[in-house]
Design a protein around this motif. Structure first.
Motif, PDB file in Angstrom:
ATOM      1  N   THR A 104       0.854  -1.185   0.000  1.00  0.00           N
ATOM      2  CA  THR A 104       0.000   0.000   0.000  1.00  0.00           C
ATOM      3  C   THR A 104       0.890   1.236   0.000  1.00  0.00           C
ATOM      4  O   THR A 104       2.071   1.163   0.365  1.00  0.00           O
ATOM      5  CB  THR A 104      -0.904   0.044   1.244  1.00  0.00           C
ATOM      6  N   PRO A 105       0.354   2.386  -0.387  1.00  0.00           N
ATOM      7  CA  PRO A 105       1.150   3.622  -0.326  1.00  0.00           C
ATOM      8  C   PRO A 105       1.664   3.914   1.084  1.00  0.00           C
ATOM      9  O   PRO A 105       2.761   4.454   1.244  1.00  0.00           O
ATOM     10  CB  PRO A 105       0.162   4.690  -0.800  1.00  0.00           C
ATOM     11  N   THR A 106       0.877   3.537   2.104  1.00  0.00           N
ATOM     12  CA  THR A 106       1.313   3.788   3.480  1.00  0.00           C
ATOM     13  C   THR A 106       2.510   2.920   3.839  1.00  0.00           C
ATOM     14  O   THR A 106       3.456   3.384   4.492  1.00  0.00           O
ATOM     15  CB  THR A 106       0.146   3.527   4.457  1.00  0.00           C
ATOM     16  N   ARG A 107       2.489   1.659   3.431  1.00  0.00           N
ATOM     17  CA  ARG A 107       3.646   0.785   3.676  1.00  0.00           C
ATOM     18  C   ARG A 107       4.874   1.320   2.953  1.00  0.00           C
ATOM     19  O   ARG A 107       5.985   1.318   3.499  1.00  0.00           O
ATOM     20  CB  ARG A 107       3.366  -0.639   3.202  1.00  0.00           C
ATOM     21  N   ASP A 108       4.690   1.767   1.714  1.00  0.00           N
ATOM     22  CA  ASP A 108       5.821   2.315   0.961  1.00  0.00           C
ATOM     23  C   ASP A 108       6.396   3.540   1.669  1.00  0.00           C
ATOM     24  O   ASP A 108       7.619   3.713   1.749  1.00  0.00           O
ATOM     25  CB  ASP A 108       5.376   2.696  -0.455  1.00  0.00           C
ATOM     26  N   LEU A 109       5.516   4.385   2.190  1.00  0.00           N
ATOM     27  CA  LEU A 109       5.970   5.586   2.889  1.00  0.00           C
ATOM     28  C   LEU A 109       6.728   5.216   4.165  1.00  0.00           C
ATOM     29  O   LEU A 109       7.769   5.811   4.475  1.00  0.00           O
ATOM     30  CB  LEU A 109       4.778   6.478   3.222  1.00  0.00           C
ATOM     31  N   ALA A 110       6.224   4.226   4.896  1.00  0.00           N
ATOM     32  CA  ALA A 110       6.905   3.785   6.119  1.00  0.00           C
ATOM     33  C   ALA A 110       8.297   3.257   5.799  1.00  0.00           C
ATOM     34  O   ALA A 110       9.279   3.567   6.496  1.00  0.00           O
ATOM     35  CB  ALA A 110       6.076   2.714   6.824  1.00  0.00           C
ATOM     36  N   ASN A 111       8.402   2.461   4.741  1.00  0.00           N
ATOM     37  CA  ASN A 111       9.715   1.956   4.336  1.00  0.00           C
ATOM     38  C   ASN A 111      10.638   3.102   3.939  1.00  0.00           C
ATOM     39  O   ASN A 111      11.836   3.091   4.243  1.00  0.00           O
ATOM     40  CB  ASN A 111       9.564   0.981   3.166  1.00  0.00           C
ATOM     41  N   GLY A 112      10.086   4.098   3.258  1.00  0.00           N
ATOM     42  CA  GLY A 112      10.886   5.249   2.857  1.00  0.00           C
ATOM     43  C   GLY A 112      11.412   6.024   4.053  1.00  0.00           C
ATOM     44  O   GLY A 112      12.588   6.416   4.096  1.00  0.00           O
ATOM     45  N   PHE A 113      10.548   6.257   5.043  1.00  0.00           N
ATOM     46  CA  PHE A 113      10.994   6.952   6.253  1.00  0.00           C
ATOM     47  C   PHE A 113      12.068   6.141   6.979  1.00  0.00           C
ATOM     48  O   PHE A 113      13.048   6.700   7.484  1.00  0.00           O
ATOM     49  CB  PHE A 113       9.805   7.209   7.185  1.00  0.00           C
ATOM     50  N   ALA A 114      11.879   4.820   7.047  1.00  0.00           N
ATOM     51  CA  ALA A 114      12.860   3.976   7.737  1.00  0.00           C
ATOM     52  C   ALA A 114      14.217   4.046   7.045  1.00  0.00           C
ATOM     53  O   ALA A 114      15.258   4.182   7.700  1.00  0.00           O
ATOM     54  CB  ALA A 114      12.361   2.532   7.793  1.00  0.00           C
ATOM     55  N   LEU A 115      14.223   3.950   5.725  1.00  0.00           N
ATOM     56  CA  LEU A 115      15.490   4.035   4.991  1.00  0.00           C
ATOM     57  C   LEU A 115      16.131   5.408   5.159  1.00  0.00           C
ATOM     58  O   LEU A 115      17.352   5.522   5.335  1.00  0.00           O
ATOM     59  CB  LEU A 115      15.252   3.739   3.510  1.00  0.00           C
ATOM     60  N   ALA A 116      15.311   6.454   5.123  1.00  0.00           N
ATOM     61  CA  ALA A 116      15.836   7.818   5.260  1.00  0.00           C
ATOM     62  C   ALA A 116      16.466   8.042   6.631  1.00  0.00           C
ATOM     63  O   ALA A 116      17.422   8.817   6.768  1.00  0.00           O
ATOM     64  CB  ALA A 116      14.718   8.833   5.028  1.00  0.00           C
ATOM     65  N   ALA A 117      15.960   7.353   7.649  1.00  0.00           N
ATOM     66  CA  ALA A 117      16.519   7.511   8.996  1.00  0.00           C
ATOM     67  C   ALA A 117      17.990   7.125   9.039  1.00  0.00           C
ATOM     68  O   ALA A 117      18.756   7.637   9.864  1.00  0.00           O
ATOM     69  CB  ALA A 117      15.723   6.667   9.990  1.00  0.00           C
ATOM     70  N   GLY A 118      18.398   6.248   8.141  1.00  0.00           N
ATOM     71  CA  GLY A 118      19.794   5.839   8.105  1.00  0.00           C
ATOM     72  C   GLY A 118      20.740   6.910   7.609  1.00  0.00           C
ATOM     73  O   GLY A 118      21.966   6.767   7.736  1.00  0.00           O
ATOM     74  N   TYR A 119      20.201   7.993   7.065  1.00  0.00           N
ATOM     75  CA  TYR A 119      21.041   9.057   6.516  1.00  0.00           C
ATOM     76  C   TYR A 119      21.108  10.268   7.449  1.00  0.00           C
ATOM     77  O   TYR A 119      21.524  11.355   7.031  1.00  0.00           O
ATOM     78  CB  TYR A 119      20.504   9.506   5.151  1.00  0.00           C
ATOM     79  N   LEU A 120      20.710  10.094   8.705  1.00  0.00           N
ATOM     80  CA  LEU A 120      20.638  11.225   9.633  1.00  0.00           C
ATOM     81  C   LEU A 120      21.837  11.329  10.568  1.00  0.00           C
ATOM     82  O   LEU A 120      21.827  12.147  11.489  1.00  0.00           O
ATOM     83  CB  LEU A 120      19.358  11.123  10.482  1.00  0.00           C
ATOM     84  N   ALA A 121      22.857  10.524  10.349  1.00  0.00           N
ATOM     85  CA  ALA A 121      23.993  10.535  11.280  1.00  0.00           C
ATOM     86  C   ALA A 121      24.741  11.863  11.245  1.00  0.00           C
ATOM     87  O   ALA A 121      25.106  12.416  12.292  1.00  0.00           O
ATOM     88  CB  ALA A 121      24.945   9.386  10.960  1.00  0.00           C
ATOM     89  N   ARG A 122      24.960  12.390  10.059  1.00  0.00           N
ATOM     90  CA  ARG A 122      25.743  13.620   9.943  1.00  0.00           C
ATOM     91  C   ARG A 122      24.997  14.791  10.582  1.00  0.00           C
ATOM     92  O   ARG A 122      23.846  15.073  10.257  1.00  0.00           O
ATOM     93  CB  ARG A 122      26.036  13.925   8.480  1.00  0.00           C
ATOM     94  N   GLY A 123      25.673  15.463  11.493  1.00  0.00           N
ATOM     95  CA  GLY A 123      25.093  16.631  12.142  1.00  0.00           C
ATOM     96  C   GLY A 123      24.237  16.325  13.350  1.00  0.00           C
ATOM     97  O   GLY A 123      23.770  17.247  14.028  1.00  0.00           O
ATOM     98  N   ALA A 124      24.015  15.059  13.643  1.00  0.00           N
ATOM     99  CA  ALA A 124      23.188  14.697  14.798  1.00  0.00           C
ATOM    100  C   ALA A 124      24.047  14.619  16.056  1.00  0.00           C
ATOM    101  O   ALA A 124      25.210  14.204  16.011  1.00  0.00           O
ATOM    102  CB  ALA A 124      22.499  13.359  14.560  1.00  0.00           C
ATOM    103  N   SER A 125      23.480  15.006  17.178  1.00  0.00           N
ATOM    104  CA  SER A 125      24.188  14.894  18.449  1.00  0.00           C
ATOM    105  C   SER A 125      24.147  13.441  18.911  1.00  0.00           C
ATOM    106  O   SER A 125      23.287  12.664  18.477  1.00  0.00           O
ATOM    107  CB  SER A 125      23.529  15.784  19.499  1.00  0.00           C
TER     108      SER A 125
END
Length: 414
Positions: A104-125
């Motif tokens: 479903t579009p919602t599942r796709d969005l959840a997967n997208g957010f999960a993958l994007a979370a892996g790119y948040l290391a730079r600049g994070a405390s």
């Protein structure tokens, strides 16, 4: 654009409702990010391969003001309640929970957010990263059939979280999941790949990777694994009868087969774990073979651990006590071997005390319990380092307590 975002949010989905207000009233740049993350379904499937173009554009969009906070909040909402599928009703059967969810579009969005979370290391405390990893760990546990309860399994979302944790180099979280997620889950192979890839990237030595990825096969700390029908025994495996796999202190594996259709008659077998007469006819061969294969796999892992710990006698490895306790003493399979061996504990500068592992620390050769701290060094006792008097003392200590060792530690004394 807000209408297009709303189309991604399935009505009645718990996670979609929790984030609806947050993601439908955004500035154009963040709306573009949400729509882009919703396109994860164009490539994310059981192959667990991230599209390079999508990844590159995601990283660019994450530079937008407020993007980090948006992704973090979406992940926190995924970690809440019943996660993506919101199945917390005890009246929902395990079979329903196992059923593969439609894309479903919602599942796709959840997967997208999960993958994007892996790119948040730079600049994070460090604190922000710690909170993010904790939320991702919860999402993975709820969607990989780790936690007791009524959470619907989602291998795609679990795989996306495993990928994100690897991108964040969250090694401790990956160690934890490798220990908890069972090989029966489709995403487990991807998890094992992410563990190995991350460990190699950050320089984890091969011997440490090996000792931290010993499978538990779902065995509890007391050396048992209970299997049964829906709602009974392990949440990740259902069978139409009951079985109890038990590992004794000596490493002997037994299976207690319970015939639920015959008044609960119990039959105990050992390797090769033949089922009681008539079991395969009554409960079907493939259901019976599940238990037999699992018992054999446990035996194989125990044998491998005996060989590995035997090889350690030639090494001069040191472990911090907390690490050793987690991966040796308290591991449900490795611990069967480790708890029957004599180890040495550095109880003072250059002072080593020999003894058996004990929940409180160690049981010394004179019968006392010695408490240990997390930073205390531990090493495997080696008779070549000991004086003849201590070797004799160890022999007497083991004999008096009738300890069945996986190999005779004193046999290499000079």
């Amino acid at each position: 654009m807000a209408e297009r975002v709303d189309d991604l949010l399935e009505r009645g989905n718990g996670w979609a409702e929790r984030i609806r207000d947050r993601v439908t009233h955004l500035p154009p740049e963040l709306t573009e990010l949400v729509l882009h993350l919703g396109q994860a379904g164009t490539f994310w499937d059981w192959h667990y391969k991230v599209d390079a173009t999508w990844k590159r554009q995601t990283k660019a969009l994450l530079k937008t003001d407020g993007a980090r906070e948006l992704v973090t909040e979406a992940i926190r909402a995924l970690a809440a309640d019943g996660s993506l599928h919101d199945c917390t009703d005890p009246n929902v059967t395990r079979q329903d929970l196992w059923a593969k969810s439609d894309r479903t579009p919602t599942r796709d969005l959840a997967n997208g957010f999960a993958l994007a979370a892996g790119y948040l290391a730079r600049g994070a405390s460090p604190a922000e990263l710690e909170d993010l990893v904790a939320d991702l760990l919860t999402v993975a546990r709820k969607n990989a059939f780790v936690l007791d309860g009524y959470y619907k399994r989602d291998d795609d979302l679990s795989g996306a979280v495993f990928t994100a944790l690897a991108d964040l180099s969250a090694m401790e979280a990956l160690w934890t999941l490798h220990r908890e997620v069972q090989p029966g889950a489709h995403s487990h192979r991807h998890l094992a790949k992410m563990v190995k890839k991350t460990a190699t990237r950050i320089g984890v030595p091969p011997h440490q990777l090996q000792e931290r990825t010993v499978l538990t096969h779902g065995v509890d700390a007391d050396g048992t694994l209970r299997l049964g029908w829906i709602g009974r025994g392990a949440v990740w495996l259902n069978i139409p009868y009951e079985a109890l796999i038990t590992i004794s202190d000596t490493g002997r594996v037994t299976v207690d087969w319970t015939d639920v259709d015959d008044g609960g008659t119990v039959t105990r077998t050992t390797t090769p774990f033949r089922s009681p007469t008539g079991f395969k006819t009554k409960y079907l061969s493939h259901n019976v073979d599940v238990t037999r294969r699992l018992a054999r796999a446990i035996e194989d892992t125990l044998s491998a651990e005996r060989r590995r710990l035997y090889a350690l006698r030639e090494e001069n490895r040191l472990w911090p006590y907390a690490e050793w306790a987690r991966y040796y003493r308290d591991h449900p399979l490795t611990g069967i071997v480790a708890r029957a061996l004599i180890w040495e504990y550095e109880t003072g500068p250059g002072s080593w005390t020999a003894g058996l592992p004990h929940p409180a620390g160690c049981l010394t050769l004179d019968g006392r319990t010695h408490a240990l701290t997390g930073t205390t060094c531990v090493r495997l006792w080696n008779p070549t380092r000991a004086k003849p008097a201590q070797v004799a003392e160890v022999r007497g200590f083991l004999a008096a307590r009738e300890v069945h060792q996986p190999y005779d530690q004193t046999s290499h004394a000079t």
